[in-house]
Motif scaffolding. Structure first.
Motif, PDB file in Angstrom:
ATOM      1  N   GLU A  50      23.841   3.023  17.233  1.00 21.97           N
ATOM      2  CA  GLU A  50      23.793   3.760  17.151  1.00 21.97           C
ATOM      3  C   GLU A  50      23.123   4.216  16.013  1.00 21.97           C
ATOM      4  N   ILE A  51      22.049   5.243  16.778  1.00 19.74           N
ATOM      5  CA  ILE A  51      20.989   6.487  16.434  1.00 19.74           C
ATOM      6  C   ILE A  51      21.611   7.098  15.166  1.00 19.74           C
ATOM      7  N   ALA A  52      20.673   6.818  13.884  1.00 23.81           N
ATOM      8  CA  ALA A  52      21.269   7.310  12.690  1.00 23.81           C
ATOM      9  C   ALA A  52      20.287   8.765  12.084  1.00 23.81           C
ATOM     10  N   ALA A  53      19.176   8.806  12.504  1.00 23.09           N
ATOM     11  CA  ALA A  53      18.226   9.495  12.815  1.00 23.09           C
ATOM     12  C   ALA A  53      17.106  10.098  13.564  1.00 23.09           C
ATOM     13  N   PHE A  54      17.072  10.925  14.021  1.00 21.45           N
ATOM     14  CA  PHE A  54      15.739  11.894  14.591  1.00 21.45           C
ATOM     15  C   PHE A  54      14.823  11.936  13.945  1.00 21.45           C
ATOM     16  N   ILE A  55      13.450  11.563  13.427  1.00 19.16           N
ATOM     17  CA  ILE A  55      12.557  12.166  12.283  1.00 19.16           C
ATOM     18  C   ILE A  55      11.805  12.545  13.285  1.00 19.16           C
ATOM     19  N   PRO A  56      11.196  14.436  12.849  1.00 20.04           N
ATOM     20  CA  PRO A  56      10.350  14.329  13.363  1.00 20.04           C
ATOM     21  C   PRO A  56       8.955  14.390  13.151  1.00 20.04           C
ATOM     22  N   ALA A  57       7.883  14.103  13.774  1.00 14.26           N
ATOM     23  CA  ALA A  57       7.065  14.419  13.607  1.00 14.26           C
ATOM     24  C   ALA A  57       6.190  14.919  12.074  1.00 14.26           C
ATOM     25  N   ASP A  58       5.535  13.931  11.042  1.00 11.56           N
ATOM     26  CA  ASP A  58       5.812  14.598  10.503  1.00 11.56           C
ATOM     27  C   ASP A  58       3.936  14.927   9.887  1.00 11.56           C
ATOM     28  N   GLY A  59       3.590  15.878   9.490  1.00 14.63           N
ATOM     29  CA  GLY A  59       1.790  16.865   9.080  1.00 14.63           C
ATOM     30  C   GLY A  59       2.041  15.967   8.389  1.00 14.63           C
ATOM     31  N   ALA A  60       2.357  16.605   7.310  1.00 14.53           N
ATOM     32  CA  ALA A  60       2.706  16.254   5.617  1.00 14.53           C
ATOM     33  C   ALA A  60       2.631  14.534   5.315  1.00 14.53           C
ATOM     34  N   PHE A  61       3.266  14.093   5.875  1.00 22.44           N
ATOM     35  CA  PHE A  61       2.837  12.761   5.533  1.00 22.44           C
ATOM     36  C   PHE A  61       2.101  11.779   6.076  1.00 22.44           C
ATOM     37  N   ALA A  62       1.307  12.595   7.664  1.00 20.51           N
ATOM     38  CA  ALA A  62       0.293  11.747   7.947  1.00 20.51           C
ATOM     39  C   ALA A  62      -0.525  12.160   6.824  1.00 20.51           C
ATOM     40  N   ALA A  63      -1.002  13.244   6.485  1.00 19.34           N
ATOM     41  CA  ALA A  63      -2.394  14.204   5.831  1.00 19.34           C
ATOM     42  C   ALA A  63      -2.403  13.394   4.422  1.00 19.34           C
ATOM     43  N   ASN A  64      -1.055  12.711   3.736  1.00 21.43           N
ATOM     44  CA  ASN A  64      -0.484  12.356   2.433  1.00 21.43           C
ATOM     45  C   ASN A  64      -1.152  10.469   2.398  1.00 21.43           C
ATOM     46  N   VAL A  92       1.005  -1.162   0.267  1.00 26.74           N
ATOM     47  CA  VAL A  92      -0.038   0.228   0.293  1.00 26.74           C
ATOM     48  C   VAL A  92       0.799   1.516   0.266  1.00 26.74           C
ATOM     49  N   ALA A  93       2.117   1.126   1.070  1.00 25.60           N
ATOM     50  CA  ALA A  93       3.004   2.607   0.888  1.00 25.60           C
ATOM     51  C   ALA A  93       3.687   2.939  -0.594  1.00 25.60           C
ATOM     52  N   ILE A 123      -3.402  10.173   4.835  1.00 24.12           N
ATOM     53  CA  ILE A 123      -5.581   9.993   4.920  1.00 24.12           C
ATOM     54  C   ILE A 123      -5.727  10.384   3.799  1.00 24.12           C
ATOM     55  N   LYS A 124      -5.044  11.039   2.694  1.00 27.89           N
ATOM     56  CA  LYS A 124      -5.482  10.391   1.371  1.00 27.89           C
ATOM     57  C   LYS A 124      -5.637   9.256   0.570  1.00 27.89           C
ATOM     58  N   GLY A 125      -5.082   8.775   0.822  1.00 30.40           N
ATOM     59  CA  GLY A 125      -4.375   7.292   0.929  1.00 30.40           C
ATOM     60  C   GLY A 125      -3.832   7.449  -0.788  1.00 30.40           C
ATOM     61  N   LYS A 126      -2.615   8.527  -0.115  1.00 28.82           N
ATOM     62  CA  LYS A 126      -1.554   8.371  -1.518  1.00 28.82           C
ATOM     63  C   LYS A 126      -0.079   7.370  -0.716  1.00 28.82           C
ATOM     64  N   SER A 127       0.792   7.205  -2.029  1.00 28.69           N
ATOM     65  CA  SER A 127       1.579   6.153  -1.455  1.00 28.69           C
ATOM     66  C   SER A 127       2.756   7.300  -1.050  1.00 28.69           C
ATOM     67  N   VAL A 128       3.776   6.663  -0.594  1.00 26.73           N
ATOM     68  CA  VAL A 128       4.943   7.571   0.254  1.00 26.73           C
ATOM     69  C   VAL A 128       5.921   7.803  -0.871  1.00 26.73           C
ATOM     70  N   ARG A 129       5.238   7.055  -2.504  1.00 22.43           N
ATOM     71  CA  ARG A 129       6.270   7.550  -3.888  1.00 22.43           C
ATOM     72  C   ARG A 129       5.508   9.419  -4.080  1.00 22.43           C
ATOM     73  N   GLU A 130       4.212   9.516  -3.490  1.00 21.70           N
ATOM     74  CA  GLU A 130       3.886  10.487  -3.995  1.00 21.70           C
ATOM     75  C   GLU A 130       4.008  12.099  -2.910  1.00 21.70           C
ATOM     76  N   LEU A 131       5.230  11.231  -1.733  1.00 21.65           N
ATOM     77  CA  LEU A 131       5.519  12.303  -0.688  1.00 21.65           C
ATOM     78  C   LEU A 131       6.166  13.751  -1.178  1.00 21.65           C
ATOM     79  N   PRO A 132       5.647  14.631  -1.614  1.00 23.42           N
ATOM     80  CA  PRO A 132       7.047  15.682  -2.009  1.00 23.42           C
ATOM     81  C   PRO A 132       8.261  15.457  -1.102  1.00 23.42           C
ATOM     82  N   ALA A 133       9.174  16.600  -2.299  1.00 23.80           N
ATOM     83  CA  ALA A 133      10.471  15.010  -2.073  1.00 23.80           C
ATOM     84  C   ALA A 133      11.795  16.507  -0.898  1.00 23.80           C
ATOM     85  N   ASP A 134      11.153  17.702  -0.187  1.00 23.25           N
ATOM     86  CA  ASP A 134      11.336  17.421   0.586  1.00 23.25           C
ATOM     87  C   ASP A 134      10.198  17.544   2.364  1.00 23.25           C
TER      88      ASP A 134
END
Length: 254
Positions: A210-224, A51-52, A226-237
């Protein structure tokens, strides 16, 4: 034969964005290595990776396993070699070719009538298949035992995913302990996902990882999502993509 593929297994506590991170890894590999062969394996019975990544799965490895088991139960005794060649042939039927990557779904968790022989054949076939690719990304269910049992027991990179909770970091600490006993890996690192306060980062650690990254909560990702879009449709930034990119750079994949 030595496996030339870089095999990235993603494991961790359930419900922390593991599948989204796996899908982001696949997307970043496709974008950065257009000339490389990339395989995404969905080893989580929840089949979230398809799905993602926007993949339509028609045939899973479990479907193949059950059809082989059925034919053996129906009295068709066949030699191991014949079973293996059939499994290999059928796995190529289950491979879904997508732009820039191929996809393989493992399917349901092992059901009753767990035929160890058939399972070990299929695991061997996945190992053979992995040799045809440069990068293999495995999205596993929570824990690590199932990656070892159902997919492969040698990976090059083990990425452990958690949220910022103490329980989450304890879970991936436990997974590391189990992984040390069960699988062979070259590099291990953690990603702390959905950070709400960057100042808390100094209080988060996982012994021996080793902790390679701390990723903040991402509102744009959550919206993506909810809209049923795949990770391939996320904005590049996207915050998610940038965080995963940072982690992949740290573990020398990008």
């Amino acid at each position: 034969m030595e496996n030339k593929a870089k095999i990235i297994a993603v494991a961790g506590k359930g419900g922390v964005g593991k599948t989204s991170i796996s899908a982001s890894i696949v997307r970043l590999l496709v974008e950065n290595y257009p000339d490389k062969r990339i395989l995404a394996i969905d080893a989580d019975p929840a089949v979230g990776l398809s799905v993602a990544l926007g993949v339509d799965v028609k045939l899973t490895l479990d479907d193949i396993r059950m059809s082989i088991v059925d034919s053996v139960e129906n009295g068709e005794t066949r030699e191991a070699l014949e079973l293996l060649s059939e499994a290999r042939f059928r796995i190529f039927d289950a491979l879904v070719e997508m732009p820039g990557f191929a996809f393989l779904g493992i399917g349901r968790p092992e059901s009753s009538g767990c035929y160890c022989k058939v399972n070990s054949y299929l695991k061997e076939v996945i190992g053979i298949l992995a040799n045809s690719f440069d990068y293999v990304v495995i999205d596993g269910e929570a824990g690590i035992e199932q990656i070892q049992r159902r997919v492969m027991d040698k990976v090059t990179h083990l990425l452990l995913i958690t949220d910022q909770s103490k329980k989450g970091t304890q879970v991936i600490g436990t997974i590391k302990g189990v992984a040390d006993d069960l699988i062979v890996y070259d590099k291990i690192a953690a990603i702390i996902n959905r950070m709400t306060n960057p100042e808390l980062a100094e209080f988060i650690s996982v012994p021996g990882v080793e902790i390679a990254a701390f990723i903040p909560a991402d509102g744009a990702f959550a919206a993506n999502e909810i809209k049923g879009k795949s990770v391939r449709e996320l904005p590049a930034d996207s915050i998610m993509l940038n965080g995963v990119k940072e982690a992949l750079q740290k573990i020398e994949i990008l």
